[in-house]
Structures are given as C-alpha cells and as structure tokens.
Write a protein that holds these residues in place. Sequence first.
Motif, PDB file in Angstrom:
ATOM      1  N   TYR A   1     -11.927  11.359   6.247  1.00 43.49           N
ATOM      2  CA  TYR A   1     -10.857  11.903   5.496  1.00 43.49           C
ATOM      3  C   TYR A   1     -10.976  11.684   4.018  1.00 43.49           C
ATOM      4  O   TYR A   1     -10.684  12.511   3.560  1.00 43.49           O
ATOM      5  CB  TYR A   1      -9.960  11.001   6.283  1.00 43.49           C
TER       6      TYR A   1
ATOM      7  N   ALA B   1      -6.447   8.785  -0.596  1.00 42.79           N
ATOM      8  CA  ALA B   1      -6.156   9.989  -0.347  1.00 42.79           C
ATOM      9  C   ALA B   1      -5.220  10.777  -1.250  1.00 42.79           C
ATOM     10  O   ALA B   1      -5.510  11.727  -1.865  1.00 42.79           O
ATOM     11  CB  ALA B   1      -5.980  10.212   1.268  1.00 42.79           C
ATOM     12  N   HIS B   2      -4.225   9.726  -1.488  1.00 42.68           N
ATOM     13  CA  HIS B   2      -3.158  10.414  -2.665  1.00 42.68           C
ATOM     14  C   HIS B   2      -3.894  10.420  -3.702  1.00 42.68           C
ATOM     15  O   HIS B   2      -3.422  11.479  -4.465  1.00 42.68           O
ATOM     16  CB  HIS B   2      -1.985   9.299  -2.218  1.00 42.68           C
TER      17      HIS B   2
ATOM     18  N   ASP C   1      -7.481   0.987   0.721  1.00 46.55           N
ATOM     19  CA  ASP C   1      -6.551   1.747   1.657  1.00 46.55           C
ATOM     20  C   ASP C   1      -6.865   3.179   1.661  1.00 46.55           C
ATOM     21  O   ASP C   1      -6.805   3.650   0.609  1.00 46.55           O
ATOM     22  CB  ASP C   1      -5.182   1.320   1.667  1.00 46.55           C
ATOM     23  N   GLU C   2      -7.273   3.600   3.150  1.00 45.03           N
ATOM     24  CA  GLU C   2      -7.459   5.190   2.937  1.00 45.03           C
ATOM     25  C   GLU C   2      -6.515   5.883   2.517  1.00 45.03           C
ATOM     26  O   GLU C   2      -6.606   7.049   1.870  1.00 45.03           O
ATOM     27  CB  GLU C   2      -7.917   5.303   4.494  1.00 45.03           C
ATOM     28  N   GLU C   3      -5.112   5.814   3.101  1.00 49.97           N
ATOM     29  CA  GLU C   3      -4.070   6.821   2.637  1.00 49.97           C
ATOM     30  C   GLU C   3      -3.842   6.689   1.150  1.00 49.97           C
ATOM     31  O   GLU C   3      -3.332   7.732   0.499  1.00 49.97           O
ATOM     32  CB  GLU C   3      -2.792   6.266   3.234  1.00 49.97           C
TER      33      GLU C   3
ATOM     34  N   ARG D   1     -10.831  14.773   1.230  1.00 51.95           N
ATOM     35  CA  ARG D   1     -10.001  14.913   0.309  1.00 51.95           C
ATOM     36  C   ARG D   1     -10.503  15.106  -1.234  1.00 51.95           C
ATOM     37  O   ARG D   1     -10.181  15.628  -2.057  1.00 51.95           O
ATOM     38  CB  ARG D   1      -8.917  13.715   0.406  1.00 51.95           C
TER      39      ARG D   1
ATOM     40  N   GLY E   1       0.534   4.333  -2.634  1.00 52.73           N
ATOM     41  CA  GLY E   1       0.137   5.449  -2.264  1.00 52.73           C
ATOM     42  C   GLY E   1       1.341   6.395  -2.904  1.00 52.73           C
ATOM     43  O   GLY E   1       1.189   7.718  -3.289  1.00 52.73           O
TER      44      GLY E   1
ATOM     45  N   TYR F   1       0.802   9.620  -5.431  1.00 52.30           N
ATOM     46  CA  TYR F   1       1.113  11.018  -5.183  1.00 52.30           C
ATOM     47  C   TYR F   1       2.124  11.379  -6.399  1.00 52.30           C
ATOM     48  O   TYR F   1       2.034  12.535  -6.882  1.00 52.30           O
ATOM     49  CB  TYR F   1       2.065  10.928  -3.958  1.00 52.30           C
TER      50      TYR F   1
ATOM     51  N   SER G   1     -15.456   7.168   5.188  1.00 51.95           N
ATOM     52  CA  SER G   1     -14.206   7.898   5.969  1.00 51.95           C
ATOM     53  C   SER G   1     -14.444   9.322   5.627  1.00 51.95           C
ATOM     54  O   SER G   1     -14.466   9.895   4.439  1.00 51.95           O
ATOM     55  CB  SER G   1     -13.005   7.319   5.215  1.00 51.95           C
TER      56      SER G   1
ATOM     57  N   LYS H   1       0.927  -1.228  -0.057  1.00 46.11           N
ATOM     58  CA  LYS H   1       0.184  -0.062   0.053  1.00 46.11           C
ATOM     59  C   LYS H   1       0.914   1.433   0.006  1.00 46.11           C
ATOM     60  O   LYS H   1       0.497   2.248  -0.669  1.00 46.11           O
ATOM     61  CB  LYS H   1      -1.009   0.078   1.194  1.00 46.11           C
ATOM     62  N   TYR H   2       2.015   1.135   0.644  1.00 42.64           N
ATOM     63  CA  TYR H   2       2.741   2.438   0.619  1.00 42.64           C
ATOM     64  C   TYR H   2       3.518   2.661  -0.890  1.00 42.64           C
ATOM     65  O   TYR H   2       3.541   3.826  -1.216  1.00 42.64           O
ATOM     66  CB  TYR H   2       4.075   2.185   1.660  1.00 42.64           C
TER      67      TYR H   2
END
Length: 169
Positions: free
Chosen positions: A104, A76-77, A71-73, A108, A44, A48, A102, A40-41
């Motif tokens: 968040y 968001a990206h 995945d929320e992050e 976004r 993300g 980005y 969410s 997930k990173y």
Amino acid sequence: IESLADSDEDVRYQAALALGMLGDLRALEPLMNLLKDKDKYVRGSSAYALGSLRDKRAVDVLIDALHENDDEEVRAHICDSLGELSDQRAVDSLIAILADQSKYIKSRAAYALGRLGNPRAVQPLIFMLANYPEFAGTLWRFDTILTGDSDIREIWQWADYFFASLKEA
C-alpha cells in the motif's frame, strides 16, 4: 486553530481536517506540529490537511514525518500530500519508500512520484513494476514524467507485455 491544541484527539482530528478544507494558512505551523501528535489519526489528518493547504513550507516537515512514522495510514497520507505539493525535494524520500514492506505504501509513493514528474524516478518505478506487476494500473500517472522519453517507452513496453500476458492466461 485553537482546537488543534485540544486535549481530545477527536477534536484535534476534526479541526485538522476542517482547516485543511478551509485552506487557512494560519494553521500551517500548528498542523506541522501535529505530525508528532501521539494519536495516529491526528497525525494522518494533519498530513492530509497539509497537502490540502498546498504550501511548500510543509515539505521538509512531511519528509521527516514520512521517515519517523510507522503507521501505514499516516505514511500514506504523507505520500499523498507530498505528491499534492509537487516539490522536488520529496523525490529521494519517495523513491526510498518504494522499498517499503507495505504494498500500500509502495503504491502511494509511486503515485506521488508520478505527480512529481521527476526523471530520476523512472528506473526505480520500472524496478518496482517488474517486482510488483499489480501496480501496472498506476502507469497512467507515469506519463507525466518524461512523455516521449526512451524510459517512458520502456515503461509502456513493459505494461503492454504485462497486459498481453494477462490476456493469454
């Protein structure tokens, strides 16, 4: 660019961020492919980086990834990158994301819609603000949608009411 295919997820993550900062358009396709990475990173950082590249060829892939990722992050990206790319193809997907569970992600998506400036977003944003008044702080971006239009006046009237009620409390 070769580092985007490394077996180590930390290397892929850092490579994606670096390529986004460098603005190297040769990385566009590999970064779009990384939106399906198992980590997930990495997904993300790829999302980005795609926003940083500012190449609208990434829009459809980002829209698909927005709906495929849980995945929320990462999401968001993706919202942020869609806002950065300012392509109207993203409007319907971002409006749909306003219904996300969410808060968040809702915020976004609202921010990205403000950057896109599409009048179709006004009513969904008003609805969201009526249900989530804590997002009133993002109103400063909405004036890009239709400055002077009656829908914008409705948003600002709602914000004035909301902030007046806070002062009374």
